[in-house]
Motif scaffolding. Structure first.
Motif, PDB file in Angstrom:
ATOM      1  N   THR A 238     -10.947   8.509 -30.209  1.00 14.92           N
ATOM      2  CA  THR A 238      -9.896   8.301 -29.423  1.00 14.92           C
ATOM      3  C   THR A 238      -9.522   6.741 -29.092  1.00 14.92           C
ATOM      4  N   VAL A 239      -8.287   6.240 -28.986  1.00 13.94           N
ATOM      5  CA  VAL A 239      -7.946   4.839 -28.810  1.00 13.94           C
ATOM      6  C   VAL A 239      -8.328   4.670 -27.258  1.00 13.94           C
ATOM      7  N   THR A 240      -9.218   3.772 -26.958  1.00 19.39           N
ATOM      8  CA  THR A 240      -9.424   3.430 -25.507  1.00 19.39           C
ATOM      9  C   THR A 240      -8.602   2.019 -25.075  1.00 19.39           C
ATOM     10  N   ASP A 241      -8.439   1.083 -26.104  1.00 17.77           N
ATOM     11  CA  ASP A 241      -7.976  -0.191 -25.637  1.00 17.77           C
ATOM     12  C   ASP A 241      -7.125  -0.559 -26.602  1.00 17.77           C
ATOM     13  N   ILE A 242      -6.057  -1.275 -26.358  1.00 12.60           N
ATOM     14  CA  ILE A 242      -5.080  -1.990 -27.368  1.00 12.60           C
ATOM     15  C   ILE A 242      -5.187  -3.518 -26.671  1.00 12.60           C
ATOM     16  N   ALA A 244      -3.286  -7.237 -27.773  1.00  9.51           N
ATOM     17  CA  ALA A 244      -2.495  -8.040 -28.632  1.00  9.51           C
ATOM     18  C   ALA A 244      -2.946  -9.622 -28.353  1.00  9.51           C
ATOM     19  N   ILE A 245      -3.437 -10.131 -29.255  1.00  5.68           N
ATOM     20  CA  ILE A 245      -3.894 -11.532 -29.018  1.00  5.68           C
ATOM     21  C   ILE A 245      -2.827 -12.564 -29.849  1.00  5.68           C
ATOM     22  N   PRO A 246      -2.236 -13.461 -29.082  1.00  5.90           N
ATOM     23  CA  PRO A 246      -1.082 -14.173 -29.465  1.00  5.90           C
ATOM     24  C   PRO A 246      -1.737 -15.061 -30.640  1.00  5.90           C
ATOM     25  N   GLY A 247      -0.909 -14.926 -31.806  1.00  7.97           N
ATOM     26  CA  GLY A 247      -1.586 -15.841 -32.886  1.00  7.97           C
ATOM     27  C   GLY A 247      -2.239 -15.067 -33.976  1.00  7.97           C
ATOM     28  N   GLU A 248      -2.754 -13.733 -33.468  1.00  6.45           N
ATOM     29  CA  GLU A 248      -3.380 -13.079 -34.252  1.00  6.45           C
ATOM     30  C   GLU A 248      -2.332 -12.170 -34.899  1.00  6.45           C
ATOM     31  N   PRO A 249      -2.372 -11.931 -36.439  1.00  2.26           N
ATOM     32  CA  PRO A 249      -1.431 -10.682 -36.927  1.00  2.26           C
ATOM     33  C   PRO A 249      -1.654  -9.499 -36.557  1.00  2.26           C
ATOM     34  N   PHE A 250      -2.852  -9.056 -36.427  1.00  2.00           N
ATOM     35  CA  PHE A 250      -3.272  -7.494 -35.776  1.00  2.00           C
ATOM     36  C   PHE A 250      -3.610  -7.486 -34.349  1.00  2.00           C
ATOM     37  N   LEU A 251      -3.317  -6.079 -34.190  1.00  2.00           N
ATOM     38  CA  LEU A 251      -3.952  -5.813 -32.652  1.00  2.00           C
ATOM     39  C   LEU A 251      -5.246  -5.526 -32.818  1.00  2.00           C
ATOM     40  N   LEU A 252      -5.991  -5.942 -31.650  1.00  2.00           N
ATOM     41  CA  LEU A 252      -7.228  -5.678 -31.286  1.00  2.00           C
ATOM     42  C   LEU A 252      -7.430  -4.212 -30.832  1.00  2.00           C
ATOM     43  N   ILE A 253      -7.714  -3.292 -31.636  1.00  2.00           N
ATOM     44  CA  ILE A 253      -7.801  -2.035 -31.049  1.00  2.00           C
ATOM     45  C   ILE A 253      -9.295  -1.304 -30.905  1.00  2.00           C
ATOM     46  N   GLU A 254      -9.539  -0.810 -29.894  1.00  2.00           N
ATOM     47  CA  GLU A 254     -10.954  -0.073 -29.667  1.00  2.00           C
ATOM     48  C   GLU A 254     -10.725   1.324 -29.422  1.00  2.00           C
ATOM     49  N   ALA A 255     -11.858   2.048 -30.137  1.00  2.00           N
ATOM     50  CA  ALA A 255     -11.619   3.527 -30.124  1.00  2.00           C
ATOM     51  C   ALA A 255     -13.014   4.015 -29.846  1.00  2.00           C
ATOM     52  N   ASN A 256     -13.136   5.334 -29.323  1.00  2.00           N
ATOM     53  CA  ASN A 256     -14.499   5.858 -28.925  1.00  2.00           C
ATOM     54  C   ASN A 256     -14.574   6.962 -29.914  1.00  2.00           C
ATOM     55  N   PRO A 257     -15.858   7.313 -30.549  1.00  4.10           N
ATOM     56  CA  PRO A 257     -15.908   8.228 -31.064  1.00  4.10           C
ATOM     57  C   PRO A 257     -15.976   9.474 -30.820  1.00  4.10           C
TER      58      PRO A 257
END
Lengths: 291, 167
Positions: A238-242, A244-257
């Motif tokens: 389940t996604v727990t955190d999203i 967006a870091i400026p300058g990074e191309p990808f999102l930093l997404i955290e999920a819990n099993p």
């Protein structure tokens, strides 16, 4: 003096005859009954004295059973404690049984997929490594890369096959990636293990999604079936955190099993999927299951 | 023939009655069956002792009366124990001097014979009146009784407030 001696004998003979007569009368008739009962009544104190030893004995006889009762009570109390301890085990076994039943019923819906039930016999969890050992191996036809799930979600895959046991790398392991899709909209993604953080919680990251990706906190990620390792539609995270870091191309997404990693006890191993060969090739290429 | 049954005239009488009472108790106290067979006959010992010590005042008649009392108290046929106690008293009555001159061992033998004959009389009475026969075991009482004689007579002599052995 001589006359005295014989007088004793005479007297005895006389008395003996009287006694025998009395005996016969007493034996045959009830003549003496009244006198006898009167005399017996008068002898009550005498009978009371006769009873004294018995009364003393009685006291001890009653004391002793009390002692025996007290001992028996102690015995029973100990027995009770012992049984209570065993009962606790029973409760634990009962709970385990429930979990097993859940596992079995969970696998019912995917009964076509389930191959094998295994017990977890060892858990190796540290910062980067998330591996468990199960009690099935070659003897149970376990194969390399076999998918492992629990009642609720994906756990990982078999990384080393032994004779009677095997090692399973969990999805939260640093070196593990699983192809998934967002259940809501079918968006394809990857779920990568991040090991345990400083407070011991294992988590996952969902890399390579740009900030246009349609993904939200709370989204459920399920296996996509791509790559042929994991059968499709098994809940993974389940996604727990999203972020967006400026300058990074990808999102930093955290999920819990989704699977209950803190309660690893019984697991299910799934059947081969047709693309197994591809999975092994991919693995060798991608060096993701390098164990 | 003028022997009086009435012991109350004699200075010893309290002690005598006391010993007879104790002997009666000991003879009648309920005991477990196994011990019962070997129980010494205290009344024999008591009667023999006093018949020996006080031949003039304690003789066949007194003993007979004690035996009758024993019959009443033990719910036996009247006369059963009476005749036996009378017999026991007869022996010292018959041979008083001679018995007193006997050594302890000889006295023990005499008591043994007297007790054995008592048991025999008892067995005969039982047969006569249709009661349960005497067991072989019960004859052992003769041995225990006889063996107790020295201690018993010694004890009573020692306890006697006014010992008068030779008269």
């Amino acid at each position: 003096m001589p006359s005295n001696q014989f007088s004793a004998v005479y007297r005895f003979v006389f008395v003996a005859i009287v006694s025998i007569a009395m005996l016969i009368v007493d034996h045959r008739t009830a003549t003496f009954e009244p006198s006898r009962s009167a005399l017996s009544a008068m002898a009550q104190p005498f009978y009371w004295v006769l009873d004294v030893p018995q009364n003393i004995g009685q006291f001890f006889v009653e004391y002793w059973p009390n002692r025996i009762l007290a001992n028996r009570y102690d015995e029973l109390q100990f027995e009770n404690l012992r049984i209570s301890a065993e009962l606790q085990k029973f409760h634990a076994l009962n709970a385990e049984n429930e979990r097993l039943l859940r596992l079995v019923s969970a696998s019912q819906s995917r009964s076509s997929e389930v191959e094998l039930l295994a017990d977890v016999i060892n858990v190796n969890i540290d910062t980067f490594n998330q591996k468990i050992v199960i009690d099935r191996g070659l003897e149970a036809n376990v194969f390399l890369g076999q998918a492992v799930i629990d009642a609720v979600g994906l756990l990982g895959q078999v990384s080393i096959v032994g004779k009677g046991s095997s090692r399973v790398t969990l999805i939260t392991d640093n070196t593990h990636s699983a192809p998934v899709e967002v259940r809501r909209n079918g968006l394809q993604a990857l779920v990568q293990g991040r090991g345990t953080n400083s407070i011991g919680i294992a988590s996952l990251s969902v890399p390579f999604l740009s900030f246009q990706a349609d993904i939200r906190v709370g989204d459920v990620l399920v296996t996509s079936g791509l790559g042929g390792v994991f059968p499709a539609n098994h809940p993974v995270a389940t996604v727990t955190d999203i972020q967006a870091i400026p300058g990074e191309p990808f999102l930093l997404i955290e999920a819990n099993p989704i699977s209950e990693m803190s309660k690893l006890e019984h697991v299910l191993l799934l059947k081969e999927t047709h693309l197994r060969l591809d999975a092994i090739d991919e693995a060798e290429d991608g060096d993701e299951l390098a164990e | 023939m003028n022997q009086s049954v009435d012991n109350t005239r004699h200075p010893h009488w309290r002690f005598l009655i006391f010993t007879v009472g104790v002997a009666m108790l000991l003879n009648l106290i309920p005991m477990p069956d196994l011990l019962l067979h070997a129980r010494p006959d205290w009344l024999t010992l008591v009667v023999f002792y006093w018949a020996l010590i006080l031949p003039r005042n304690f003789g066949v008649n007194s003993a007979w009366f004690i035996g009758l009392l024993e019959d009443v108290l033990s719910y036996a046929l009247l006369g059963q124990h009476a005749v036996i106690r009378a017999f026991v008293a007869m022996v010292p009555g018959m041979a008083n001097r001679r018995l007193k001159l006997f050594g302890l061992v000889e006295q023990v033998v005499v008591v043994f014979i007297v007790q054995t004959i008592s048991i025999a009389i008892m067995a005969w009475v039982h047969r006569l009146t249709g009661q349960a026969p005497i067991l072989l075991l019960d004859w052992h009482a003769a041995i225990t009784t006889a063996l107790l004689w020295p201690f018993f007579s010694g004890l009573l002599t020692w306890l006697d407030p006014m010992p008068r052995h030779f008269h």
